[in-house]
Write an enzyme that holds these catalytic residues in place. Structure first.
Site: not given
Ligand code: SAH
Length: 270
Positions: A112
Site C-alpha cells: 500500500s
Molecule cells: N498489508 C500490505 C498490503 C497487502 S495487499 C502492505 O503492507 O502493504 C493486500 C493483501 O490482502 C494481498 O496480499 C492479498 O492476498 C490479501 N488478501 C486478500 N483477501 C484476503 C483474505 N480473505 N484473507 C487474507 N488476505 C487476503
C-alpha cells in the site's frame, strides 16, 4: 644507439620509463596490496546497502510529506520513520520505496501507498481506547502482503496477528519480518474473511483488501471499545471508501472516511 623516445605527452612511472638511465633499482610491482593493508582498509569500509536508502533522512523526507498531507498522529509518524520500507520490495523497485506510491509485490498484489498506511493506522490510533492507552493493543491485520504494514503496526501494538491467503506472500512476509527481527508479530496463512478466532477479541482490526461489505466475523471478533478500519463499498454509491467501526457497549457505530482503491478481498487460500 639512440634510446627510443617516449611518445609525446605519455607519462611513465620512473621504473617503466624507457628513457630512464637505469641507475635506480626498479621497485617491485605489486598486483595486490599486502594482506594486512587490505584487511585494515576493509575494516574501515561499511558494506554498501540499499542504495543509500538505509539512511534516516530518506525516511524522514517521506514523514515530512505525510505531515504536509495532514497526517498528524506523532506515534504513527514515528513508527513509519522506523520501518525500512525498501526492505519490503524487490531490489529493482527499492529506489521508489519512499515515494508515495503502491508497488507490485507479486501475484498481482501491491504494497500500500505510505499515505494510505498512515491514514488507516492513524484512524485506528484515534479510537477511544487506543488514544487513552497510547497504543493499539491487540491487533488483527487482514492481508499481510509483503509485511510492511504489519511491521508499522508492531511498533504501536502489544501484539499483531496478520493473516494472508496467498502462501507465497505469507512466506515472503515471514522472511522480511524475520530478517528485520520485527517483534510482537505473528503471521497466519489462512482466509482472513473469517478473521482469526483463536486470539479474538481484538482491540484493533485493520484490513488491506476490500470487499463489498465487512465480513461479520471481523465485527464479532472486535472487542467492546475496539475499532476497525477497512475498505468497503459506500452505501451511497461513492465506490470504495474507508469504513471505521467502533464497537460501543450499546452497539456498532460506523463512520465513512475517504475514497480508496484497494485490491479485492477474496475468500479461500491459495
Ligand atoms: N498489508 C500490505 C498490503 C497487502 S495487499 C502492505 O503492507 O502493504 C493486500 C493483501 O490482502 C494481498 O496480499 C492479498 O492476498 C490479501 N488478501 C486478500 N483477501 C484476503 C483474505 N480473505 N484473507 C487474507 N488476505 C487476503
Amino acid at each position: 644507439m639512440n634510446k627510443p623516445a617516449a611518445p609525446r605527452g605519455a607519462r611513465f612511472p620512473a621504473s617503466l620509463d624507457p628513457s630512464a638511465t637505469g641507475s635506480r633499482p626498479a621497485p617491485t610491482l605489486r598486483p595486490q596490496r599486502p594482506l594486512h593493508e587490505a584487511a585494515r582498509d576493509a575494516s574501515r569500509q561499511t558494506a554498501p546497502r540499499g542504495l543509500g536508502l538505509d539512511s534516516a533522512p530518506v525516511r524522514l523526507r517521506m514523514i515530512e510529506r505525510l505531515r504536509a498531507d495532514g497526517v498528524c498522529c506523532e506515534p504513527v509518524l514515528q513508527a513509519m520513520a522506523q520501518v525500512l520500507r525498501h526492505e519490503f520490495v524487490d531490489s529493482a523497485l527499492a529506489a521508489q520505496a519512499y515515494e508515495d506510491t503502491s508497488l507490485p509485490i507479486g501475484l498481482s498484489q501491491t504494497i500500500s501507498k505510505p499515505s494510505v498506511v498512515a491514514r488507516m493506522v492513524e484512524w485506528l490510533y484515534l479510537g477511544e481506547i487506543q488514544r487513552a492507552r497510547g497504543h493499539l493493543g491487540r491487533v488483527l491485520e487482514i492481508g499481510t502482503g509483503c509485511g510492511y504494514q504489519a511491521a508499522v503496526l508492531a511498533h504501536l501494538a502489544t501484539s499483531v496477528i496478520s493473516v494472508e491467503r496467498l502462501k507465497p506472500l505469507h512466506e515472503l512476509a515471514a522472511r522480511h519480518l524475520g530478517r528485520l527481527q520485527v517483534p510482537r508479530c505473528r503471521l497466519v496463512y489462512a482466509d482472513g474473511m473469517r478473521g482469526h478466532p483463536p486470539n479474538a477479541p481484538y482491540d484493533s482490526i485493520i484490513a488491506a483488501a476490500g470487499g463489498d461489505d465487512l465480513p461479520q466475523s471481523w465485527l464479532d471478533q472486535l472487542a467492546v471499545g475496539g475499532r476497525l478500519v477497512a475498505p468497503a463499498l459506500a452505501p451511497d454509491g461513492r465506490g470504495q471508501v474507508l469504513v471505521i467501526v467502533d464497537k460501543l457497549p450499546g452497539g456498532l457505530r460506523r463512520t465513512l472516511g475517504e475514497a480508496v482503491q484497494f485490491v479485492p478481498l477474496k475468500s479461500g487460500t491459495f
